[in-house]
Design an enzyme around this catalytic site. Structure first.
Site, PDB file in Angstrom:
ATOM      1  N   CYS A 170       0.833  -1.212   0.000  1.00 14.25           N
ATOM      2  CA  CYS A 170       0.000   0.000   0.000  1.00 14.25           C
ATOM      3  C   CYS A 170       0.865   1.258   0.000  1.00 14.25           C
ATOM      4  CB  CYS A 170      -0.927  -0.018   1.216  1.00 14.25           C
ATOM      5  SG  CYS A 170      -0.120  -0.467   2.765  1.00 14.25           S
ATOM      6  N   HIS A 182      -2.672   5.486   6.353  1.00 14.46           N
ATOM      7  CA  HIS A 182      -1.296   5.955   6.520  1.00 14.46           C
ATOM      8  C   HIS A 182      -1.243   7.432   6.108  1.00 14.46           C
ATOM      9  CE1 HIS A 182       0.070   1.807   6.769  1.00 14.46           C
ATOM     10  NE2 HIS A 182      -0.257   1.550   5.518  1.00 14.46           N
TER      11      HIS A 182
HETATM   12  P1  NAD Z   1      -5.339 -10.852   6.098  1.00 15.42           P
HETATM   13  O1  NAD Z   1      -4.768 -11.516   7.284  1.00 15.42           O
HETATM   14  O2  NAD Z   1      -6.434  -9.855   6.269  1.00 15.42           O
HETATM   15  O3  NAD Z   1      -5.902 -11.941   5.073  1.00 15.42           O
HETATM   16  C1  NAD Z   1      -5.184 -13.082   4.753  1.00 15.42           C
HETATM   17  C2  NAD Z   1      -6.171 -14.214   4.526  1.00 15.42           C
HETATM   18  O4  NAD Z   1      -5.456 -15.380   4.140  1.00 15.42           O
HETATM   19  C3  NAD Z   1      -6.965 -14.578   5.758  1.00 15.42           C
HETATM   20  O5  NAD Z   1      -8.303 -14.799   5.372  1.00 15.42           O
HETATM   21  C4  NAD Z   1      -6.335 -15.888   6.234  1.00 15.42           C
HETATM   22  O6  NAD Z   1      -7.263 -16.720   6.889  1.00 15.42           O
HETATM   23  C5  NAD Z   1      -5.921 -16.488   4.921  1.00 15.42           C
HETATM   24  N1  NAD Z   1      -4.846 -17.471   5.010  1.00 15.42           N
HETATM   25  C6  NAD Z   1      -3.917 -17.640   5.963  1.00 15.42           C
HETATM   26  N2  NAD Z   1      -3.060 -18.623   5.632  1.00 15.42           N
HETATM   27  C7  NAD Z   1      -3.485 -19.095   4.440  1.00 15.42           C
HETATM   28  C8  NAD Z   1      -3.037 -20.112   3.582  1.00 15.42           C
HETATM   29  N3  NAD Z   1      -1.988 -20.865   3.896  1.00 15.42           N
HETATM   30  N4  NAD Z   1      -3.689 -20.309   2.418  1.00 15.42           N
HETATM   31  C9  NAD Z   1      -4.765 -19.548   2.075  1.00 15.42           C
HETATM   32  N5  NAD Z   1      -5.240 -18.563   2.870  1.00 15.42           N
HETATM   33  C10 NAD Z   1      -4.608 -18.348   4.029  1.00 15.42           C
HETATM   34  O7  NAD Z   1      -4.112 -10.231   5.310  1.00 15.42           O
HETATM   35  P2  NAD Z   1      -4.138  -8.972   4.343  1.00 15.42           P
HETATM   36  O8  NAD Z   1      -4.052  -7.737   5.163  1.00 15.42           O
HETATM   37  O9  NAD Z   1      -5.224  -9.111   3.370  1.00 15.42           O
HETATM   38  O10 NAD Z   1      -2.704  -9.116   3.652  1.00 15.42           O
HETATM   39  C11 NAD Z   1      -2.502 -10.012   2.575  1.00 15.42           C
HETATM   40  C12 NAD Z   1      -1.285  -9.574   1.810  1.00 15.42           C
HETATM   41  O11 NAD Z   1      -1.526  -8.248   1.300  1.00 15.42           O
HETATM   42  C13 NAD Z   1       0.005  -9.482   2.625  1.00 15.42           C
HETATM   43  O12 NAD Z   1       1.096  -9.750   1.783  1.00 15.42           O
HETATM   44  C14 NAD Z   1       0.035  -8.015   3.022  1.00 15.42           C
HETATM   45  O13 NAD Z   1       1.326  -7.551   3.325  1.00 15.42           O
HETATM   46  C15 NAD Z   1      -0.514  -7.369   1.765  1.00 15.42           C
HETATM   47  N6  NAD Z   1      -1.086  -6.040   1.953  1.00 15.42           N
HETATM   48  C16 NAD Z   1      -1.856  -5.774   3.055  1.00 15.42           C
HETATM   49  C17 NAD Z   1      -2.354  -4.487   3.221  1.00 15.42           C
HETATM   50  C18 NAD Z   1      -3.156  -4.110   4.435  1.00 15.42           C
HETATM   51  O14 NAD Z   1      -3.099  -2.977   4.868  1.00 15.42           O
HETATM   52  N7  NAD Z   1      -3.933  -5.000   5.019  1.00 15.42           N
HETATM   53  C19 NAD Z   1      -2.109  -3.512   2.264  1.00 15.42           C
HETATM   54  C20 NAD Z   1      -1.385  -3.844   1.119  1.00 15.42           C
HETATM   55  C21 NAD Z   1      -0.865  -5.113   0.989  1.00 15.42           C
END
Ligand code: NAD
Length: 338
Positions: free
Chosen positions: A140, A220
């Site tokens: 992000c 942010h």
């Molecule tokens: P999150 O924890 O909200 O969602 C992740 C999902 O994946 C959950 O539903 C979890 O149950 C599931 N999960 C866990 N292990 C798994 C597996 N082995 N196989 C399949 N599903 C599985 O995470 P998020 O915030 O959505 O982040 C996901 C990615 O996006 C990360 O790389 C993060 O750094 C990136 N990201 C997050 C944000 C943010 O602010 N939340 C912003 C940009 C990028």
């Protein structure tokens, strides 16, 4: 139709699934979920076939009344592209699964850059993803900085960029994160990892970043100082360039939007799904020029700014639209640009 599977249906995955479903040239063939919580129930209510990310836990879905369409292996086999939105580090563990099925995949910014052939931002390097099978959509913060820096880099050249990132402590659903009552250097070392990450998009850019965390879940906030190589005529020129960027929302002084709280309120009033703000939010009043030094403040909605980038990255991988065509279609279908 590009058949898209979403592996990891959390903060980013559920938003990407909805955005994919809004595209005329894509369909969601299913989402893989690890635990049968309220988000999994929401996926079934939204009509997405749900696949078990973890076979050992499949029985838990039945107990929660969720009919599974199969295991993640089947989802990957049936997809033209998989969007991996699992927690940081899990994406890299999943890559052999995608390789096994010869299914191209997108990873997210929590993964190391080495997880994919290309780190991606639709505004800057869409074309680089066209020959790739694995693409990482940058984080992000890196997305927000890339969008802001791109028009400056192209029109004036950048001698040096310095950014302080005031980061939200956690997302609204991350009840265990913090700080609760503190302002914490994070990381304490300088530069923070954000600068090198921006360099995965702009390899020649000289940039230093400093990070800290504060007790909010909203957005942010970046304070940016860019020393340009060539001096613009005046500050109006910069403001107009930023205004003309499709994924930058410039906030006029009269709007009375004085922080992340009012921005989120504005987005909810505008009927944005989940109160999402896909655009960078730049305060016009903060755009200040001192010779070749540009100063500015922008807010970045961490839960949603990468969502249109994922949609564009899917098209970049499949290669059937140019970058400007894809961005414009994504913007139109999602309603980007107020
Ligand atoms: P999150 O924890 O909200 O969602 C992740 C999902 O994946 C959950 O539903 C979890 O149950 C599931 N999960 C866990 N292990 C798994 C597996 N082995 N196989 C399949 N599903 C599985 O995470 P998020 O915030 O959505 O982040 C996901 C990615 O996006 C990360 O790389 C993060 O750094 C990136 N990201 C997050 C944000 C943010 O602010 N939340 C912003 C940009 C990028």
């Amino acid at each position: 139709m590009i058949r898209v599977g979403v592996n990891g249906y959390g903060t980013i995955g559920k938003r990407v699934a909805d955005a994919v479903r809004a595209q005329p040239d894509m369909e969601v063939c299913g989402v893989a979920k690890r635990s049968p919580n309220y988000v999994a129930v929401g996926a079934t209510e939204a009509g997405y076939p749900v696949y078990a990310a973890d076979d050992d836990r499949a029985h838990e879905f039945a107990a929660a009344g969720i009919d599974l369409a199969g295991s993640v292996d089947k989802l990957v086999a049936e997809s033209d592209v998989v969007v991996d939105a699992t927690p940081s580090g899990v994406g890299a563990e999943n890559r052999p699964l995608y390789e096994h099925h010869d299914t191209p995949a997108l990873f997210q910014g929590g993964e190391d850059a080495t997880v994919a052939e290309v780190s991606f931002n639709a505004r800057v390097n869409y074309d680089e993803a066209e020959d790739a099978d694995y693409v990482r959509v940058v984080s992000c913060n890196t997305t927000g900085l890339s969008r802001f820096l791109a028009p400056l880099y192209e029109n004036y050249g950048i001698e040096k960029a310095r950014v302080t990132l005031v980061r939200r402590g956690g997302d609204p659903d991350q009840t265990g994160r913090g700080p609760i009552n503190d302002a914490v250097p994070d990381p304490i070392s300088i530069p923070s990892h954000h600068g090198p990450d921006v360099q995965t998009i702009f390899p020649k850019l000289d940039i230093d970043t400093i990070g800290l965390k504060v007790p909010t879940t909203m957005m942010h906030l970046h304070t940016v100082n860019v020393t340009l190589e060539n001096e613009p005529d005046d500050v109006t020129e910069i403001r107009d360039r930023l205004r003309s960027e499709d994924r930058i929302l410039t906030i006029p002084d009269y709007a009375g939007i004085d922080g992340a709280g009012t921005l989120k309120d504005f987005a909810l009033d505008a009927g944005r799904p989940r109160g999402d703000i896909w655009e960078n939010c730049v305060w016009e009043e903060s755009i200040t020029l001192r010779g070749r030094d540009l100063y500015c403040m922008q807010a970045i909605h961490q839960e949603s700014d990468v969502v249109p980038e994922n949609v564009d990255a899917i098209r970049a991988l499949s290669g059937h639209l140019t970058g400007p065509e894809s961005r414009s279609l994504t913007n139109e279908t999602l309603g980007i640009g107020f």
